[in-house]
Design a protein around this motif. Structure first.
Motif, short mmCIF file in Angstrom:
data_model
loop_
_atom_site.label_atom_id
_atom_site.label_comp_id
_atom_site.label_asym_id
_atom_site.label_seq_id
_atom_site.Cartn_x
_atom_site.Cartn_y
_atom_site.Cartn_z
N VAL A 148 0.85 -1.08 0.01
CA VAL A 148 0.08 -0.07 0.06
C VAL A 148 0.92 1.08 -0.02
O VAL A 148 1.67 1.43 0.99
CB VAL A 148 -1.13 0.03 1.27
CG1 VAL A 148 -1.90 1.33 1.28
CG2 VAL A 148 -1.66 -1.32 1.06
N GLU A 149 0.84 2.07 -1.15
CA GLU A 149 1.95 3.39 -1.23
C GLU A 149 1.19 4.37 -0.79
O GLU A 149 -0.08 4.77 -0.71
CB GLU A 149 2.15 3.40 -2.73
CG GLU A 149 2.76 2.47 -3.47
CD GLU A 149 3.19 2.75 -4.84
OE1 GLU A 149 2.55 3.61 -5.32
OE2 GLU A 149 3.86 2.05 -5.48
N ARG A 150 1.99 5.29 0.12
CA ARG A 150 1.35 6.39 0.70
C ARG A 150 2.49 7.37 0.31
O ARG A 150 3.64 7.50 0.57
CB ARG A 150 1.39 6.30 2.23
CG ARG A 150 0.49 5.41 2.74
CD ARG A 150 0.25 5.28 4.31
NE ARG A 150 -0.55 4.11 4.89
CZ ARG A 150 -0.32 2.98 5.06
NH1 ARG A 150 0.73 2.42 4.49
NH2 ARG A 150 -1.37 2.17 5.37
N GLN A 151 1.89 8.57 -0.42
CA GLN A 151 2.56 9.64 -0.96
C GLN A 151 2.15 10.96 -0.25
O GLN A 151 1.27 11.43 -0.95
CB GLN A 151 3.04 9.63 -2.54
CG GLN A 151 3.80 8.42 -2.70
CD GLN A 151 3.88 8.52 -4.32
OE1 GLN A 151 3.43 9.29 -5.22
NE2 GLN A 151 4.87 7.59 -4.77
N GLY A 152 2.66 11.59 0.62
CA GLY A 152 2.23 12.91 1.23
C GLY A 152 0.49 12.93 1.47
O GLY A 152 0.31 11.99 2.10
N ASN A 153 0.03 13.84 1.15
CA ASN A 153 -1.45 13.86 1.40
C ASN A 153 -2.40 13.32 0.13
O ASN A 153 -3.46 13.18 0.34
CB ASN A 153 -1.92 15.52 1.32
CG ASN A 153 -1.18 16.12 2.57
OD1 ASN A 153 -1.07 15.60 3.62
ND2 ASN A 153 -1.10 17.51 2.07
N ARG A 154 -1.57 12.51 -0.75
CA ARG A 154 -2.47 11.63 -1.88
C ARG A 154 -3.13 10.45 -1.08
O ARG A 154 -2.82 10.06 -0.20
CB ARG A 154 -1.47 11.30 -2.83
CG ARG A 154 -0.65 12.43 -3.65
CD ARG A 154 -0.10 11.96 -4.65
NE ARG A 154 0.36 12.89 -5.59
CZ ARG A 154 1.21 12.82 -6.77
NH1 ARG A 154 1.50 11.31 -7.26
NH2 ARG A 154 1.79 13.95 -7.26
N PRO A 155 -4.30 10.26 -1.95
CA PRO A 155 -4.71 9.11 -1.42
C PRO A 155 -3.97 7.66 -1.41
O PRO A 155 -3.08 7.66 -2.07
CB PRO A 155 -5.98 8.71 -2.17
CG PRO A 155 -6.24 10.11 -2.79
CD PRO A 155 -4.93 10.72 -2.79
N GLU A 156 -4.18 6.78 -0.50
CA GLU A 156 -3.34 5.35 -0.58
C GLU A 156 -3.58 4.74 -1.91
O GLU A 156 -4.71 4.86 -2.44
CB GLU A 156 -3.86 4.43 0.73
CG GLU A 156 -3.55 5.04 1.84
CD GLU A 156 -3.84 3.98 3.00
OE1 GLU A 156 -4.55 2.99 2.92
OE2 GLU A 156 -3.43 4.08 4.14
N ARG A 157 -2.64 4.05 -2.42
CA ARG A 157 -2.57 3.22 -3.56
C ARG A 157 -2.24 1.92 -3.22
O ARG A 157 -1.33 1.55 -2.77
CB ARG A 157 -1.93 3.87 -4.61
CG ARG A 157 -2.29 5.11 -5.26
CD ARG A 157 -1.31 5.51 -6.39
NE ARG A 157 -1.72 6.56 -7.16
CZ ARG A 157 -1.20 7.31 -8.34
NH1 ARG A 157 0.16 6.94 -8.44
NH2 ARG A 157 -1.61 8.16 -8.93
N THR A 158 -3.15 0.79 -3.41
CA THR A 158 -3.05 -0.42 -3.35
C THR A 158 -2.17 -1.22 -4.56
O THR A 158 -2.57 -1.02 -5.74
CB THR A 158 -4.14 -1.42 -2.98
OG1 THR A 158 -5.07 -0.44 -2.02
CG2 THR A 158 -4.18 -2.64 -2.62
N VAL A 159 -1.21 -1.90 -4.32
CA VAL A 159 -0.27 -2.17 -5.16
C VAL A 159 -0.74 -3.79 -5.40
O VAL A 159 -0.74 -4.40 -4.22
CB VAL A 159 1.15 -2.29 -4.89
CG1 VAL A 159 1.86 -2.95 -6.11
CG2 VAL A 159 1.44 -0.58 -4.88
N TYR A 160 -1.08 -4.28 -6.38
CA TYR A 160 -1.51 -5.74 -6.63
C TYR A 160 -0.35 -6.50 -7.39
O TYR A 160 0.38 -5.99 -8.40
CB TYR A 160 -2.76 -5.94 -7.46
CG TYR A 160 -3.95 -5.50 -6.69
CD1 TYR A 160 -4.71 -5.99 -5.98
CD2 TYR A 160 -4.26 -4.01 -6.81
CE1 TYR A 160 -5.56 -5.47 -5.06
CE2 TYR A 160 -5.31 -3.41 -6.09
CZ TYR A 160 -6.12 -4.21 -5.22
OH TYR A 160 -7.26 -3.69 -4.72
N GLY A 161 -0.25 -7.86 -7.09
CA GLY A 161 0.78 -8.79 -7.81
C GLY A 161 0.01 -10.00 -8.30
O GLY A 161 -0.82 -10.35 -7.66
N ILE A 162 0.54 -10.66 -9.16
CA ILE A 162 -0.03 -11.84 -9.78
C ILE A 162 0.43 -13.00 -8.76
O ILE A 162 1.56 -12.95 -8.27
CB ILE A 162 0.35 -11.95 -11.01
CG1 ILE A 162 -0.57 -13.21 -11.57
CG2 ILE A 162 2.01 -12.43 -11.32
CD1 ILE A 162 -0.19 -13.28 -13.36
#
Length: 206
Positions: free
Chosen positions: A68-82
C-alpha cells in the motif's frame, strides 16, 4: 480440444494478468502501462471497470495485495501482484486462445448474412464506401507499423501485423464481391434486383 471454461471470461482480465506478470502495480499504473503498450488497440478496454476487474481477480485468488503506497497527502494506492494461481490461469487461458479456434461473430458477418434486404445498387455503393475506408486503414496501418519497426522488436508488433493482414484480406474480398455484384456475375443478382423492383419473392429464393 475445446477451451476450458474459465472463472473469468473478460479479455480485460487476461490483459490485467499479463500486465501484472511484468511487475506488481496499482490500478492506475496498470491502466497507464496498457495504454503505453498499445493494448487498447487489440483489447476492448473499459478503464472505468478496471478496478472491478482487479477485485474479481483478487476474489478468485489470481492477484493479491503486495503493498500500500502512501505519498504525502495523496490517497493510498493499493499495489497488486500476480499469484502463482494467477500465473497458471494466465498461461492456460492464453494458451487456449492461441491454440483453439473459436467461432466469433463479427458484426460485418451479420450484415453480410442480411444483405438481401438492401437493393443491389445500394449494396454496391455501400461496399465501395467500405472498401475506400479499408484502403485508408491499410495505408495508415502500414505507415504506423513501419514506424514502430524502427524501435520495437517484431514480437511486440505481431498483433498489429495481424490486424493489417486481416484488413488487407477483407479489402481484397470486398473488392471481388463488389465487382461480382456490379457486373451481375454473382449468381442470383438478377432475381435479387427483381425482388426489390417488384416486391415479389423469386421462386428459387423461397
Amino acid at each position: 480440444m475445446p477451451a476450458r471454461r474459465r472463472k473469468l471470461s473478460n479479455p480485460l482480465a487476461l490483459t490485467v494478468l499479463t500486465t501484472l506478470w511484468q511487475k506488481p502495480m496499482h490500478p492506475y499504473e496498470i491502466a497507464q502501462t496498457m495504454r503505453q503498450q498499445g493494448k487498447d488497440a487489440s483489447t476492448k478496454i473499459n478503464y472505468g471497470s478496471l478496478y472491478t476487474v482487479v477485485q474479481n481477480l483478487q476474489k478468485h485468488g489470481f492477484v493479491e495485495v503486495t503493498d500500500v503506497e502512501r505519498q504525502g497527502n495523496r490517497p493510498e494506492r493499493t499495489v497488486y501482484g500476480i499469484t502463482e494461481a494467477g500465473r497458471e490461469e494466465m498461461t492456460e487461458w492464453l494458451s487456449d486462445l492461441v491454440a483453439v479456434p473459436v467461432k466469433e461473430f463479427p458484426i460485418f458477418e451479420t450484415a453480410l448474412s442480411l444483405l438481401g434486404a438492401l437493393p443491389p445498387d445500394d449494396v454496391v455503393r455501400l461496399l465501395k464506401e467500405r472498401l475506400d475506408a479499408l484502403e485508408v486503414q491499410v495505408a495508415g496501418g502500414r505507415g504506423v507499423l513501419d514506424k514502430f519497426r524502427e524501435t520495437l522488436p517484431r514480437l511486440f508488433l505481431v498483433e498489429s501485423e495481424y490486424q493489417l493482414h486481416m484488413a488487407e484480406a477483407q479489402a481484397e474480398w470486398v473488392r471481388g464481391l463488389l465487382e461480382e455484384i456490379r457486373t451481375e456475375s454473382l449468381p442470383g443478382v438478377a432475381q435479387w434486383r427483381r425482388l426489390h423492383e417488384t416486391g415479389e419473392w423469386p421462386p428459387d429464393f423461397t
